[in-house]
Structures are given as structure tokens and as C-alpha cells.
Design an enzyme around this catalytic site. Structure first.
Site, PDB file in Angstrom:
ATOM      1  N   CYS A 138      -0.197 -10.655  -8.699  1.00  0.00           N
ATOM      2  CA  CYS A 138      -0.693  -9.115  -8.348  1.00  0.00           C
ATOM      3  C   CYS A 138      -0.924  -8.343  -9.686  1.00  0.00           C
ATOM      4  O   CYS A 138      -1.373  -9.209 -10.738  1.00  0.00           O
ATOM      5  CB  CYS A 138       0.501  -8.471  -7.703  1.00  0.00           C
TER       6      CYS A 138
ATOM      7  N   ASN B 295       3.103  -7.856 -11.873  1.00  0.00           N
ATOM      8  CA  ASN B 295       3.915  -9.033 -11.607  1.00  0.00           C
ATOM      9  C   ASN B 295       5.219  -8.512 -11.761  1.00  0.00           C
ATOM     10  O   ASN B 295       6.415  -9.210 -12.512  1.00  0.00           O
ATOM     11  CB  ASN B 295       3.695 -10.164 -12.977  1.00  0.00           C
TER      12      ASN B 295
ATOM     13  N   CYS C 267       6.534  -6.379  -9.050  1.00  0.00           N
ATOM     14  CA  CYS C 267       6.767  -6.290  -7.340  1.00  0.00           C
ATOM     15  C   CYS C 267       6.272  -7.131  -6.502  1.00  0.00           C
ATOM     16  O   CYS C 267       7.222  -7.896  -5.764  1.00  0.00           O
ATOM     17  CB  CYS C 267       6.025  -4.765  -7.108  1.00  0.00           C
ATOM     18  N   ARG C 268       4.806  -7.239  -6.004  1.00  0.00           N
ATOM     19  CA  ARG C 268       4.602  -8.135  -4.993  1.00  0.00           C
ATOM     20  C   ARG C 268       4.658  -9.659  -5.303  1.00  0.00           C
ATOM     21  O   ARG C 268       5.144 -10.323  -4.501  1.00  0.00           O
ATOM     22  CB  ARG C 268       3.217  -7.553  -4.581  1.00  0.00           C
ATOM     23  N   SER C 269       4.069 -10.002  -6.598  1.00  0.00           N
ATOM     24  CA  SER C 269       3.981 -11.336  -6.795  1.00  0.00           C
ATOM     25  C   SER C 269       5.383 -12.051  -7.031  1.00  0.00           C
ATOM     26  O   SER C 269       5.648 -13.195  -6.607  1.00  0.00           O
ATOM     27  CB  SER C 269       2.827 -11.913  -7.713  1.00  0.00           C
TER      28      SER C 269
ATOM     29  N   ASP D 231       0.162  -2.441  -2.929  1.00  0.00           N
ATOM     30  CA  ASP D 231       1.082  -2.186  -3.971  1.00  0.00           C
ATOM     31  C   ASP D 231       1.900  -0.830  -3.894  1.00  0.00           C
ATOM     32  O   ASP D 231       1.616   0.213  -3.482  1.00  0.00           O
ATOM     33  CB  ASP D 231      -0.092  -1.561  -5.279  1.00  0.00           C
TER      34      ASP D 231
END
Ligand code: 4NP
Length: 166
Positions: free
Chosen positions: A13, A16, A18-20, A131
Site C-alpha cells: 500500500c 505500509n 494500515c492496509r498492507s 485508504d
């Protein structure tokens, strides 16, 4: 005994944090539950470098924990060797995928880049993982819902196409 090479998946993401790292934890959990821990290596990275070394965002960790995911990754930036070390590199949104394709050194490396949104099935309004950084709690829950759905489908496809078994 035959030595089986591990299959590498890198989730990417922007930050690095939150999402990934959440995708990494969700996928690792699924791989472990299916008894395939020694068949895969799962990691995550960011296209941006603002948070290098940081733990995942507190809000992401707080929302992930009740679902059984402990986020312990430390943020790092995508590097050239990732395109050799991993079999698949999965971006969370179109900007991540564009950035990754630009970083790839060869057509073969470009072909390793996938869009997580292509594996979302249960949420027809989403073709990417948004995001959550400037969102409230619902943004973080949505990320986890989308990741649980897409990781399951992505893992099924990887297992099928690469004939991976215990
Ligand atoms: P992520 O979220 O890409 O899911 O880790 C973000 C985290 C931090 C920033 C942007 C997105 N930032 O601009 O610092």
C-alpha cells in the site's frame, strides 16, 4: 525428500502501516489455518517511505485484534529485490499498482503485480481497498472486511494455479 520452494506474496500500500500489514496478517492467518505455513512466505511494504520502521497504525491494530489478527510488522519501503524475491506483488489500489509497475525492471516483473480489488467478490461496490488513514472506525472495519474476502479468493487462485498442497 523433495525440497519444496516457498511461494512468496508481498502486499503493498502507500504507507505500509494500515492496509498492507493488515493484508499480510489476514493472509498469514488463512495460510496457517489451512496448514500451509511452510509453503508460503508473506510480507508487506509501502511505496512511500514516511513510516519506515513504524509499527502498524494503532487504529488498524485495535480493529484487527478482535478478529484474531496481531499486526507485528515494521514498515518498510518496496525495494528492487522484492521483484525477484516474491512470486506475486499485490497492490491495494490503482495508484499502488501503477507505482509498482513503474518500479518493475522487466515485463516478467511487471506481470507479478496484481490488484487486490480483482479478488473482492462480496462487496460489488469496491474494486480496490480504500485508504483508511483519514477515515473513522468504519473505514478500518471496511478494510478488514475487504481483505478477508479478497485474501480468501486470492489464496484459492494461488493454490489452484500452482498446485500447492500440504
Ligand atoms: P496505508 O495508509 O497506505 O494503508 O498504510 C496510509 C498511511 C499513511 C499515509 C498514507 C496512507 N501517510 O500519508 O502518511
Amino acid at each position: 525428500m523433495k525440497e519444496t520452494r516457498k511461494y512468496g506474496v508481498l502486499f503493498v500500500c502507500l504507507g505500509n502501516i494500515c492496509r498492507s500489514p493488515a493484508a499480510q496478517a489476514v493472509m498469514q492467518h488463512m495460510v496457517d489455518e489451512r496448514g500451509l505455513s511452510d509453503r508460503f512466505y508473506i510480507d508487506s511494504a509501502g511505496t512511500g517511505g514516511w513510516h519506515i520502521g513504524d509499527m502498524p497504525d494503532k487504529r488498524m491494530r485495535v480493529h484487527a485484534r478482535p478478529r484474531g489478527y496481531e499486526l507485528t510488522h515494521h514498515a518498510r519501503k518496496v525495494q528492487a529485490s522484492d521483484f525477484e524475491d516474491f512470486d506475486l506483488i499485490v497492490g491495494m489500489d490503482a495508484a499502488n499498482v501503477d507505482d509498482l509497475r513503474c518500479l518493475a525492471a522487466t515485463i516478467e516483473q511487471q506481470d507479478k503485480v496484481l490488484m487486490m480489488g480483482d479478488y473482492i467478490r462480496q462487496f460489488p461496490n469496491y474494486d480496490y481497498v480504500p485508504d483508511p488513514y483519514y477515515e473513522g472506525s468504519e473505514g478500518f472495519e471496511l478494510v478488514l472486511d475487504l481483505l478477508e474476502d479478497s485474501c480468501e479468493n486470492l489464496l484459492d487462485q494461488i493454490i489452484k494455479h500452482n498446485h500447492i498442497s500440504k
